[in-house]
Design an enzyme around this catalytic site. Sequence first.
Site, short mmCIF file in Angstrom:
data_model
loop_
_atom_site.label_atom_id
_atom_site.label_comp_id
_atom_site.label_asym_id
_atom_site.label_seq_id
_atom_site.Cartn_x
_atom_site.Cartn_y
_atom_site.Cartn_z
N LYS A 112 -4.05 5.01 4.43
CA LYS A 112 -4.37 3.61 4.13
C LYS A 112 -5.88 3.38 4.02
O LYS A 112 -6.32 2.47 3.32
CB LYS A 112 -3.75 2.70 5.17
CG LYS A 112 -2.23 2.68 5.06
CD LYS A 112 -1.57 1.69 6.00
CE LYS A 112 -0.08 1.62 5.75
NZ LYS A 112 0.65 2.83 6.22
C1 LIG Z 1 1.87 3.28 5.59
C2 LIG Z 1 2.23 4.72 5.74
C3 LIG Z 1 3.21 5.32 4.91
C4 LIG Z 1 4.03 4.55 3.89
O1 LIG Z 1 3.26 4.13 2.81
P1 LIG Z 1 3.84 3.06 1.78
O2 LIG Z 1 2.71 2.70 0.88
O3 LIG Z 1 4.29 1.89 2.63
O4 LIG Z 1 4.96 3.67 1.06
C5 LIG Z 1 3.44 6.69 5.06
N1 LIG Z 1 2.78 7.42 5.98
C6 LIG Z 1 1.84 6.86 6.79
C7 LIG Z 1 1.16 7.73 7.79
C8 LIG Z 1 1.53 5.50 6.70
O5 LIG Z 1 0.60 4.98 7.53
#
Ligand SMILES: *Cc1c(COP(=O)(O)O)cnc(C)c1O
Length: 478
Positions: A112
Amino acid sequence: MKYVSTRGSAPELGFEEALLAGLARDGGLYLPARWPSFTPDMIRDLAGLPYSEIVLRVLTPFVGKALSEGVLRRLLADAYAGFGHTATVPLKQLDSRLWLLELFHGPTLAFKDCALQVLGRLFDHVLERAAQRITIIGATSGDTGSAAIEACRDRENIDIFMLYPKGRVTEVQRRQMTTVKADNVFNIAVEGTFDDCQDLVKALFADTAFRDDMALSAVNSINWARIAVQIAYYFAAATALGSPDRRVAFAVPTGNFGNVYAGYAAARMGLPVDKFIVASNRNDILTRFLKTGSLTTAEVQPSLSPSMDIQISSNFERLLFDLYDGDGKAVAEALAEFRKTGRLAPGTARWKKALQLFDGARADDDETLAEIARIHRETGELVDPHTAVGIAAARGMIESGAMSDADTPVIALATAHPAKFPDAVERATGIRPPLPANLADLYEREEHVSVLPNDLSQVRDFVRAHARRPAGRTVGVA
Ligand SMILES: *Cc1c(COP(=O)(O)O)cnc(C)c1O
């Protein structure tokens, strides 16, 4: 570049407006009115460029004239300067077929950061120019909170208040939020559950006088700019392996369908992708859709990959928009039906269209642990449980012969650092992964947090008392 809503009845917006608005007024999500297109030469030219330069080239058509190239370049260089790897998003080979794209070298050790580090700076820049200030309020069960805080800390025109359930997030997660020392960051430990935190945030947004007064906003995963920034690492990884002269496939662990949708966007822009392998844990609404052609909700169940414990994937609406050929009214109707009945069946033709680019597989907790162990045994690498779900799905698909071309490399997205989920990694391998150097003293740092009861008026008063007053006109936020 203009942006339209997936539900077809909100006004078209420019980049800056779509950035600040997040959700569209008709409840939909913003999408570019037309996809920019990269020629094979433009794609070939990306190979080997510094990562922030690749992001610049990918982002430029989406930003249009909203920001000058010089400003954008500086902003991106600054956003990625804090990453703990000189390649920013390094690509590692696991075996003859499988590659790992490490997206977790940002300040909070999850993918993120790749988008949010840019988003916080974009918000701040746009607000500065408009002489505006906003207050971001969010609820977190762990992961998103720290990424949002790191994105907004020390930003001149943003205050951020993050609510989390007291005693119900892991110590790493809590400390990643509470040890941030910045005048504009406020951690609130609510004496309640995550759902209580979410209800408080919803109630604050529903209080229009308060919302306007504080210029409330959110940096959640429906914001178009987040998707736009994520598109870049699909181009970076694919060109490193020979794109556009060689097709690749991606395996993406999914919750809100945001990350894999960014890959789809890269394909729409001209990147030749063989397949997107949508990987889910036991909360498998998306992989069930791909297997059956119908989207049906189920109870959310806790798993070892908690950031994917989601049964309503907000960004799936953007794919639906394309499956319904850009008919926003039809998308709105299908979603209304889904909310009422818990089921959405777009019909065989649209399902088949989705299957041209997507395939899905799930891995439960046992399979996740087995994959972590196997990767460690065979390659020496430690991977986090989210990443392991993606690799397990990719492996299943390679072994079953579901991939059309036997030579296509498969790039699995590593979405979190193993040290972020040390318990699962230790259970699978017997090794407790250490935190990287820049976080090694996390357990010694001072924490900054206010404890509040699960009480709307007390939370509201706290925000009012601590927010620096929003300057100028308030922005339209959803
Ligand atoms: C948020 C997150 C995801 C999922 O991502 P999306 O964009 O919601 O599909 C997968 N792995 C981790 C470690 C995350 O923090």
